[in-house]
Design an enzyme around this catalytic site. Structure first.
Site, PDB file in Angstrom:
ATOM      1  N   HIS A 138      39.344  35.337  37.559  1.00 26.19           N
ATOM      2  CA  HIS A 138      38.252  34.977  38.461  1.00 26.19           C
ATOM      3  C   HIS A 138      36.988  34.651  37.669  1.00 26.19           C
ATOM      4  O   HIS A 138      36.677  35.324  36.678  1.00 26.19           O
ATOM      5  CB  HIS A 138      37.929  36.129  39.406  1.00 26.19           C
ATOM      6  CG  HIS A 138      38.942  36.341  40.488  1.00 26.19           C
ATOM      7  ND1 HIS A 138      40.145  36.977  40.272  1.00 26.19           N
ATOM      8  CD2 HIS A 138      38.923  35.997  41.805  1.00 26.19           C
ATOM      9  CE1 HIS A 138      40.825  37.024  41.422  1.00 26.19           C
ATOM     10  NE2 HIS A 138      40.112  36.433  42.355  1.00 26.19           N
ATOM     11  N   ASN A 173      40.839  39.396  29.971  1.00 30.67           N
ATOM     12  CA  ASN A 173      40.626  39.424  31.418  1.00 30.67           C
ATOM     13  C   ASN A 173      40.678  40.841  31.971  1.00 30.67           C
ATOM     14  O   ASN A 173      39.892  41.191  32.853  1.00 30.67           O
ATOM     15  CB  ASN A 173      41.685  38.556  32.114  1.00 30.67           C
ATOM     16  CG  ASN A 173      41.508  38.510  33.620  1.00 30.67           C
ATOM     17  OD1 ASN A 173      40.401  38.394  34.123  1.00 30.67           O
ATOM     18  ND2 ASN A 173      42.607  38.623  34.347  1.00 30.67           N
TER      19      ASN A 173
END
Length: 302
Positions: A138, A173
């Protein structure tokens, strides 16, 4: 999840602009902010979207001081992004956060899916990520929706692939990038408004320095060939030098034997930076960024 999900319908707008109009939002004047220069756009927000009152309001809520660019804008409540059809990744994603007592939204029921506003040939799809080894990272985290400035912000919008980029999972991430996202949310406890701009980068790198140039035997005279066969005597003598004589470089010694310009030999050894990144999926590949950035602007209340 690797599937399509049902997403509540919300007013969304996509526009492609090649020029920026001088039309301004009819909003009360505010003090100048460093965000204008930080985002490389001076003055108030200028956009062809100003004719749509609701969209203009959503745009101004997230980016009250200016737009980084006006290319392929996607405007949703609490989220504004610029999409790049060449890389199939966003150029940037903008958001605005404030302190909130709301609980973090649950991820249950939300599935990654392509952005329906983008044409199929120019958007990322689930098949790009399948068995790729990369996470769907994201840029605007779904957990930030609880702090969103806009009351109608929808966590489902953060799962559109227009808000996603390929990211290394372990070590980035799920580690450093997740910590940076938490740091951004934590700023809402100290500041009234937190503006965050996030995006991918494709940074150049320097190649390894090549080996010394090899002069073809065909380019050498008969005498030079004998010297080369004898063990590069000219270059060895150039390295040793002598008391009152000028030191000669190896390039010059090679060029002297081959009877070529020393500058040409030296120029052939120069290295130049280049941009190189992986791509996922064919025939319409998705670019894998080399780096990512986050820019924060924080404000106190009056």
């Amino acid at each position: 999840g690797e599937g399509e999900g049902n997403v509540p319908s919300t007013t969304t707008v996509v526009t492609t602009t090649t020029t920026v109009t001088e039309r301004r939002f009819e909003r009360p004047a505010r003090a100048a902010s460093p965000l204008a220069s930080l985002l490389l756009n001076e003055g108030a927000v200028r956009s062809t979207l100003a004719s749509d009152g609701e969209t203009a309001e959503m745009l101004h809520d997230v980016l009250p001081y200016g737009l980084p660019s006006t290319e392929n804008l996607v405007v949703r409540p609490g989220l504004v992004l610029s999409f790049n059809p060449r890389t199939r990744n966003p150029n940037w994603v903008a958001q605005r956060m404030r302190a909130s007592d709301n609980a973090s939204p649950s991820r249950e029921g939300f599935l990654f899916q392509h952005d329906p506003l983008l044409l199929p040939n120019f958007r990322a799809s689930l098949h790009h990520y399948r068995r790729s080894g990369f996470d769907r990272g994201h840029l605007l985290p779904y957990a930030d929706v609880k702090c969103a400035f806009h009351p109608e912000s929808n966590p489902a919008h953060t799962f559109f692939l227009s808000n996603i980029c390929p990211q290394v999972g372990r070590g980035f991430n799920r580690d450093y990038w997740a910590r940076l996202e938490k740091f951004c949310r934590a700023q809402t406890s100290q500041w009234e408004d937190v503006f965050v701009l996030t995006g991918p980068l494709y940074l150049p790198r320097m190649p390894a320095r090549p080996a010394p140039p090899v002069v073809p035997l065909a380019a050498m005279s008969d005498g030079a060939r004998l010297e080369a066969a004898a063990g590069d005597t000219a270059a060895e003598e150039a390295k040793k030098g002598s008391g009152g004589q000028r030191q000669v470089t190896k390039e010059a010694a090679i060029a002297q034997r081959a009877e070529v310009d020393p500058k040409e030999v030296q120029r052939s050894r120069k290295v130049y930076p280049f941009v190189k990144y992986d791509v996922l999926g064919l025939p319409y590949p998705l670019a894998v960024p080399t780096h990512f950035f986050k820019v924060l602007l924080v404000e106190r209340g009056a």
